[in-house]
Motif scaffolding. Structure first.
Motif, PDB file in Angstrom:
ATOM      1  N   LEU A 100      54.904   5.249  23.921  1.00  0.00           N
ATOM      2  CA  LEU A 100      54.433   5.257  25.300  1.00  0.00           C
ATOM      3  C   LEU A 100      53.800   3.938  25.688  1.00  0.00           C
ATOM      4  O   LEU A 100      53.824   3.532  26.837  1.00  0.00           O
ATOM      5  N   SER A 101      53.210   3.265  24.706  1.00  0.00           N
ATOM      6  CA  SER A 101      52.561   1.993  25.004  1.00  0.00           C
ATOM      7  C   SER A 101      53.528   0.839  25.000  1.00  0.00           C
ATOM      8  O   SER A 101      53.141  -0.284  25.266  1.00  0.00           O
TER       9      SER A 101
ATOM     10  N   TYR B 233      49.150  11.819  22.978  1.00  0.00           N
ATOM     11  CA  TYR B 233      48.584  10.591  23.538  1.00  0.00           C
ATOM     12  C   TYR B 233      48.169  10.870  24.964  1.00  0.00           C
ATOM     13  O   TYR B 233      48.826  11.622  25.684  1.00  0.00           O
ATOM     14  N   ILE B 234      47.087  10.229  25.346  1.00  0.00           N
ATOM     15  CA  ILE B 234      46.554  10.434  26.685  1.00  0.00           C
ATOM     16  C   ILE B 234      46.491   9.082  27.383  1.00  0.00           C
ATOM     17  O   ILE B 234      46.028   8.100  26.805  1.00  0.00           O
ATOM     18  N   GLU B 235      46.937   9.060  28.621  1.00  0.00           N
ATOM     19  CA  GLU B 235      47.000   7.791  29.333  1.00  0.00           C
ATOM     20  C   GLU B 235      45.610   7.335  29.750  1.00  0.00           C
ATOM     21  O   GLU B 235      44.797   8.138  30.205  1.00  0.00           O
ATOM     22  N   ASN B 236      45.391   6.028  29.585  1.00  0.00           N
ATOM     23  CA  ASN B 236      44.130   5.470  30.051  1.00  0.00           C
ATOM     24  C   ASN B 236      44.126   5.406  31.570  1.00  0.00           C
ATOM     25  O   ASN B 236      45.076   4.954  32.182  1.00  0.00           O
ATOM     26  N   ARG B 237      43.062   5.847  32.145  1.00  0.00           N
ATOM     27  CA  ARG B 237      42.919   5.706  33.587  1.00  0.00           C
ATOM     28  C   ARG B 237      41.457   5.462  33.877  1.00  0.00           C
ATOM     29  O   ARG B 237      40.594   5.860  33.110  1.00  0.00           O
ATOM     30  N   GLU B 238      41.189   4.860  35.006  1.00  0.00           N
ATOM     31  CA  GLU B 238      39.800   4.606  35.360  1.00  0.00           C
ATOM     32  C   GLU B 238      39.166   5.890  35.853  1.00  0.00           C
ATOM     33  O   GLU B 238      39.789   6.682  36.549  1.00  0.00           O
TER      34      GLU B 238
ATOM     35  N   ARG C 151      39.122  10.254  37.371  1.00  0.00           N
ATOM     36  CA  ARG C 151      40.560  10.345  37.515  1.00  0.00           C
ATOM     37  C   ARG C 151      40.938  11.643  38.219  1.00  0.00           C
ATOM     38  O   ARG C 151      40.303  12.665  38.034  1.00  0.00           O
TER      39      ARG C 151
ATOM     40  N   SER D  78      42.744  -3.229  30.242  1.00  0.00           N
ATOM     41  CA  SER D  78      41.980  -3.188  29.002  1.00  0.00           C
ATOM     42  C   SER D  78      42.493  -4.230  28.031  1.00  0.00           C
ATOM     43  O   SER D  78      43.665  -4.568  28.018  1.00  0.00           O
TER      44      SER D  78
ATOM     45  N   HIS E 193      46.111  -4.073  22.606  1.00  0.00           N
ATOM     46  CA  HIS E 193      47.103  -3.027  22.806  1.00  0.00           C
ATOM     47  C   HIS E 193      46.820  -1.820  21.934  1.00  0.00           C
ATOM     48  O   HIS E 193      47.509  -0.842  22.012  1.00  0.00           O
TER      49      HIS E 193
ATOM     50  N   GLY F  19      44.418   0.074  22.227  1.00  0.00           N
ATOM     51  CA  GLY F  19      43.641   1.075  22.954  1.00  0.00           C
ATOM     52  C   GLY F  19      42.353   0.500  23.466  1.00  0.00           C
ATOM     53  O   GLY F  19      41.712  -0.305  22.794  1.00  0.00           O
ATOM     54  N   ALA F  20      41.985   0.929  24.644  1.00  0.00           N
ATOM     55  CA  ALA F  20      40.790   0.371  25.273  1.00  0.00           C
ATOM     56  C   ALA F  20      39.544   0.955  24.658  1.00  0.00           C
ATOM     57  O   ALA F  20      39.544   2.057  24.135  1.00  0.00           O
TER      58      ALA F  20
ATOM     59  N   GLU G  46      39.148   4.866  28.663  1.00  0.00           N
ATOM     60  CA  GLU G  46      39.247   4.352  30.017  1.00  0.00           C
ATOM     61  C   GLU G  46      39.174   2.848  29.963  1.00  0.00           C
ATOM     62  O   GLU G  46      38.492   2.284  29.135  1.00  0.00           O
ATOM     63  N   PRO G  47      39.874   2.182  30.840  1.00  0.00           N
ATOM     64  CA  PRO G  47      39.887   0.718  30.787  1.00  0.00           C
ATOM     65  C   PRO G  47      38.535   0.130  31.178  1.00  0.00           C
ATOM     66  O   PRO G  47      37.825   0.681  32.003  1.00  0.00           O
TER      67      PRO G  47
ATOM     68  N   GLY H 212      53.930  -7.840  32.642  1.00  0.00           N
ATOM     69  CA  GLY H 212      53.123  -7.344  33.751  1.00  0.00           C
ATOM     70  C   GLY H 212      52.133  -6.300  33.285  1.00  0.00           C
ATOM     71  O   GLY H 212      51.862  -6.161  32.110  1.00  0.00           O
TER      72      GLY H 212
ATOM     73  N   GLU I 166      50.795  -2.981  32.060  1.00  0.00           N
ATOM     74  CA  GLU I 166      51.336  -1.801  31.389  1.00  0.00           C
ATOM     75  C   GLU I 166      50.209  -0.818  31.186  1.00  0.00           C
ATOM     76  O   GLU I 166      49.143  -1.171  30.737  1.00  0.00           O
ATOM     77  N   ARG I 167      50.464   0.404  31.505  1.00  0.00           N
ATOM     78  CA  ARG I 167      49.450   1.423  31.263  1.00  0.00           C
ATOM     79  C   ARG I 167      49.331   1.650  29.770  1.00  0.00           C
ATOM     80  O   ARG I 167      50.307   1.626  29.054  1.00  0.00           O
ATOM     81  N   LYS I 168      48.138   1.897  29.317  1.00  0.00           N
ATOM     82  CA  LYS I 168      47.925   2.094  27.906  1.00  0.00           C
ATOM     83  C   LYS I 168      47.762   3.578  27.594  1.00  0.00           C
ATOM     84  O   LYS I 168      47.179   4.319  28.357  1.00  0.00           O
ATOM     85  N   TRP I 169      48.263   3.949  26.490  1.00  0.00           N
ATOM     86  CA  TRP I 169      48.137   5.308  26.012  1.00  0.00           C
ATOM     87  C   TRP I 169      47.327   5.311  24.735  1.00  0.00           C
ATOM     88  O   TRP I 169      47.567   4.524  23.838  1.00  0.00           O
ATOM     89  N   ALA I 170      46.382   6.221  24.663  1.00  0.00           N
ATOM     90  CA  ALA I 170      45.506   6.278  23.516  1.00  0.00           C
ATOM     91  C   ALA I 170      45.749   7.560  22.744  1.00  0.00           C
ATOM     92  O   ALA I 170      46.058   8.605  23.325  1.00  0.00           O
TER      93      ALA I 170
END
Lengths: 117, 209
Positions: free
Chosen positions: A53-54, A77-82, A85, B35, B38, B40-41, B58-59, B81, B83-87
């Protein structure tokens, strides 16, 4: 075949030698006792972080993704979001026969009242 | 900024590191507040009530130093560009035993059963109640299908018995960097979306969301 709810082809099965399910009663909900306090948890294996996913989608010109490593299969896996959310995205990659399928679920986050209990 | 546009584009395309491309990525970082790293933030500790000690990643807003290390990671991965990160899983700073207790309580409230299979390692089982699934397949007039059924819906298929609405998964707590702990969830068996939906419900129950 054609079980729309998904036969699991993750595990190798040999006809005639299927591992029997463990009895449902074995799931007895034990809470951790004092004897569990002795050791710290294991350190997280670093390769678990390498989810497909990353992987940047813009990178590969050929249009195909790399093969996922076996170790990450079926891990959540969980997407990072501010924060805060409004949507949560959850995903994982699993194997279906010789293919790999990554599934992502987007769900709205239920709103909470400002005072929490 | 005084860089030649064509030269800059050419450098970006060829992933050459020069003042132009460094400046480009610094600006990109600042613009999108991505973040760093890569892997993870770092998560942000928000000031909330004490119950909510398990966090999602979270970023963070990167400082200049982070920008540079973020750029280095971009170099390594060749990212062009945003990219959303997945943790992986969930993280918490609480004591491992407290984490497990909170986790198991949340699972119990969701009608998930578990058994211990190792240190900080549980195997869990959840019976999904799918309206309409049980009817016509198993004769259970005795059971009340409006609530969680006691029987899983089982079909026989080439002699292999499969439960359609059972989700099994493993929960494992790991230690991660910086005195934090990481809760990993791994599906063992069961429909994919049911598993993800259960995970979402689990996050809500834990008050992470």
């Amino acid at each position: 075949m054609n079980n729309q709810y998904g036969e699991d082809h993750d595990e190798a099965t040999v006809i005639g030698i299927e591992v029997p399910r463990s009895p449902d009663s074995s799931y007895n909900n034990p809470y951790p006792g004092s004897e569990d306090d002795t050791r710290d948890p294991l350190v997280v294996p670093p390769h678990l972080h390498r989810s497909l996913l990353s992987y940047p989608s813009s990178l590969n010109a050929s249009g195909s993704n790399p093969l996922p490593e076996n170790v990450i299969l079926n891990h959540l896996y969980i997407e990072n979001r501010e924060a805060p959310r409004s949507v949560v995205a959850l995903g994982f990659t699993h194997r279906f026969r010789s293919k790999y399928v990554t599934v992502v679920l987007y769900k709205p986050v239920p709103r909470r009242g400002s005072t929490s209990t | 900024m005084g860089f030649d546009r064509n030269h800059l584009i050419e450098s970006l395309r060829n992933r050459i590191q020069n003042e132009g491309t460094v400046a480009y990525y610094l600006l990109l970082d600042n613009l999108f507040r991505v973040s760093s790293g890569h892997l993870g933030a770092e998560f942000q500790e928000t000031v909330e009530s004490g119950f909510n000690r398990i966090r999602l990643n979270e970023p963070t807003v990167p400082a200049v130093g982070h920008c540079l290390s973020g750029y280095a990671d971009y170099q390594a991965m060749g990212l062009r560009g945003l990219e959303r990160k997945w943790a992986l899983g969930l993280q918490s700073r609480a004591h491992p035993r407290e984490i497990m207790t909170e986790v198991l309580k949340a699972l119990q409230e969701l009608n998930v059963c578990w058994k211990k299979i190792g240190h900080y390692n549980m195997k869990c089982r959840w019976l999904a109640n799918i309206p309409g699934l049980n009817e016509g397949m198993v004769n259970n007039s005795v059971l009340n299908n409006h609530y969680f059924g006691d029987e899983s819906t089982i079909i026989e298929n080439d002699g292999i018995t499969k439960a359609l609405n059972v989700v099994k998964f493993e929960v494992q707590l790991y230690k991660t960097r910086g005195e934090k702990y990481l809760l990993d969830l791994q599906r063992v068996q069961g429909p994919q979306f049911l598993f993800l939906d259960l995970c979402a419900a689990f996050l809500v129950q834990l008050r992470v969301l």
